[in-house]
Design a protein around this motif. Structure first.
Motif, PDB file in Angstrom:
ATOM      1  N   LEU A 270       0.838  -1.190   0.000  1.00 42.46           N
ATOM      2  CA  LEU A 270       0.000   0.000   0.000  1.00 42.46           C
ATOM      3  C   LEU A 270       0.876   1.243   0.000  1.00 42.46           C
ATOM      4  N   PRO A 271       0.296   2.397  -0.362  1.00 40.68           N
ATOM      5  CA  PRO A 271       1.039   3.639  -0.180  1.00 40.68           C
ATOM      6  C   PRO A 271       1.383   3.804   1.307  1.00 40.68           C
ATOM      7  N   PRO A 272       2.468   4.504   1.633  1.00 43.98           N
ATOM      8  CA  PRO A 272       2.931   4.603   3.028  1.00 43.98           C
ATOM      9  C   PRO A 272       1.866   5.024   4.040  1.00 43.98           C
ATOM     10  N   GLU A 273       0.996   5.981   3.681  1.00 39.68           N
ATOM     11  CA  GLU A 273      -0.004   6.435   4.653  1.00 39.68           C
ATOM     12  C   GLU A 273      -1.049   5.360   4.940  1.00 39.68           C
ATOM     13  N   MET A 274      -1.431   4.568   3.919  1.00 37.51           N
ATOM     14  CA  MET A 274      -2.396   3.495   4.145  1.00 37.51           C
ATOM     15  C   MET A 274      -1.739   2.329   4.887  1.00 37.51           C
ATOM     16  N   GLU A 275      -0.462   2.066   4.584  1.00 38.49           N
ATOM     17  CA  GLU A 275       0.252   1.019   5.302  1.00 38.49           C
ATOM     18  C   GLU A 275       0.338   1.369   6.787  1.00 38.49           C
ATOM     19  N   ALA A 276       0.594   2.646   7.084  1.00 35.22           N
ATOM     20  CA  ALA A 276       0.643   3.093   8.484  1.00 35.22           C
ATOM     21  C   ALA A 276      -0.723   2.904   9.149  1.00 35.22           C
ATOM     22  N   TYR A 277      -1.800   3.175   8.414  1.00 34.29           N
ATOM     23  CA  TYR A 277      -3.150   2.994   8.943  1.00 34.29           C
ATOM     24  C   TYR A 277      -3.390   1.509   9.277  1.00 34.29           C
ATOM     25  N   ILE A 278      -3.036   0.612   8.358  1.00 32.72           N
ATOM     26  CA  ILE A 278      -3.185  -0.837   8.589  1.00 32.72           C
ATOM     27  C   ILE A 278      -2.395  -1.246   9.822  1.00 32.72           C
ATOM     28  N   HIS A 279      -1.148  -0.770   9.903  1.00 33.83           N
ATOM     29  CA  HIS A 279      -0.279  -1.157  11.018  1.00 33.83           C
ATOM     30  C   HIS A 279      -0.834  -0.657  12.355  1.00 33.83           C
ATOM     31  N   ALA A 280      -1.456   0.486  12.330  1.00 32.81           N
ATOM     32  CA  ALA A 280      -1.992   1.048  13.575  1.00 32.81           C
ATOM     33  C   ALA A 280      -3.299   0.393  14.003  1.00 32.81           C
ATOM     34  N   HIS A 281      -4.086  -0.121  13.050  1.00 34.43           N
ATOM     35  CA  HIS A 281      -5.426  -0.593  13.379  1.00 34.43           C
ATOM     36  C   HIS A 281      -5.646  -2.100  13.256  1.00 34.43           C
ATOM     37  N   LEU A 282      -4.885  -2.781  12.413  1.00 36.21           N
ATOM     38  CA  LEU A 282      -5.224  -4.172  12.115  1.00 36.21           C
ATOM     39  C   LEU A 282      -4.123  -5.191  12.342  1.00 36.21           C
TER      40      LEU A 282
END
Length: 195
Positions: free
Chosen positions: A168-180
């Motif tokens: 994923l783009p870095p911002e979406m990857e960060a979102y996944i890492h933070a939530h899932l």
């Protein structure tokens, strides 16, 4: 509709708890690479309990001629969130993708060493066993993708990329890492493939 069990000219697969013999034979499964030792430990210590508590389904890929364990993989349901391209960061621009997580996947190093003439074993297992199993599930209930949390090794990320996985783009990857992302995958990289 695809029917299980799946096999090809060289390999077949079976559910880990199909026989008590499987639980004995996994004790000799070996991952040579140090960063893959967690996959070996999972198979030997955690796969059976997770079968009974519903946390994962683990499958052994066996050589049809010798019945040796060549590889294994584990699958479980999941989902992840994507953001529509060109939209803002608001929640309305995000949507959930029903998915299957390839939670564990390893080739038996002892088998690989014994049969060096068998090339691209991991790719064979992925394309001939994992993807058809996931697609079989997709015919039974909603699945749009398969995802993994890959070890953060360039060679491995490139390898999964050759299987069709994307980051994923870095911002979406960060979102996944933070939530899932599961706790045990702390340093791993999220990758996915739409079916």
């Amino acid at each position: 509709m695809l029917l299980a069990p799946i096999e090809n000219e060289k390999f077949k697969y079976e559910h880990l708890i199909a026989t008590t013999q499987n639980l004995e034979e996994i004790k000799s499964f070996f991952v040579e690479k140090e960063t893959g030792k967690g996959l070996e430990r999972y198979l030997k210590l955690m796969a059976e309990p997770e079968e009974y508590n519903g946390g994962n389904r683990t499958y052994l890929v066996r050589d049809k001629g010798t019945n040796e364990i060549a590889a294994y993989f584990s699958l479980r349901t999941g989902s992840f969130t994507l953001k529509e391209q060109g939209t803002g960061d608001d929640d309305a621009s995000k949507y959930t993708v029903p998915s299957v997580e390839l939670s564990n996947f390893a080739v038996n190093s002892a088998y690989r060493a014994k049969y060096p003439e068998i090339k691209r074993l991991g790719e064979q297992v992925f394309r001939r066993f994992i993807i058809p199993t996931v697609k079989y599930g997709a015919e039974l209930f909603g699945i749009q993708a398969i995802h993994i949390y890959a070890l953060p090794e360039d060679e491995l990320l490139e390898h999964y990329g050759s299987f069709g996985f994307s980051r994923l783009p870095p911002e979406m990857e960060a979102y996944i890492h933070a939530h899932l992302k599961p706790d045990y995958d702390t340093n791993c990289i999220f990758m996915y493939q739409l079916l």
